[in-house]
Design a protein around this motif. Structure first.
Motif: not given
Length: 104
Positions: A22-25, A63-71
């Protein structure tokens, strides 16, 4: 804020296993935004600037969708296992986040 010996460390967030990716992105997005600023400084063609804005928007949405999925896969699932009130709170948080993403 330091941890006392009796306190357990804070649980990792759902994104913790993918934090470096995520930080790289985000660093790539940051570079793209700087590039857009340079394009505007250099009076580049509007459509070219808009194309780059669209690319940044897409990267942030991914990124937002990835974070949401992980949440959903960690925080919400863990809350559901812990109990009714905590689960309702996490689902409400996720629903609000989804609503913000849809409106953006």
């Amino acid at each position: 804020m330091s941890e006392t010996p009796d306190e357990a460390p804070a649980p990792p967030h759902g994104y913790s296993p993918h934090k470096e990716a995520h930080l790289r992105r985000l660093k790539r997005v940051e570079g793209q935004v700087r590039g857009i600023a340079r394009m505007i400084e250099d009076d580049k063609y509007c459509i070219d600037v808009l194309t780059q804005v669209s690319a940044v928007t897409g990267a942030l949405q991914t990124l937002a969708l990835s974070l949401l999925e992980e949440h959903m896969g960690s925080c919400v699932v863990d809350a559901a296992k812990a109990g009714d009130e905590q689960a309702k709170e996490k689902v409400a948080e996720a629903s609000a986040a989804i609503a913000r993403l849809v409106r953006s």
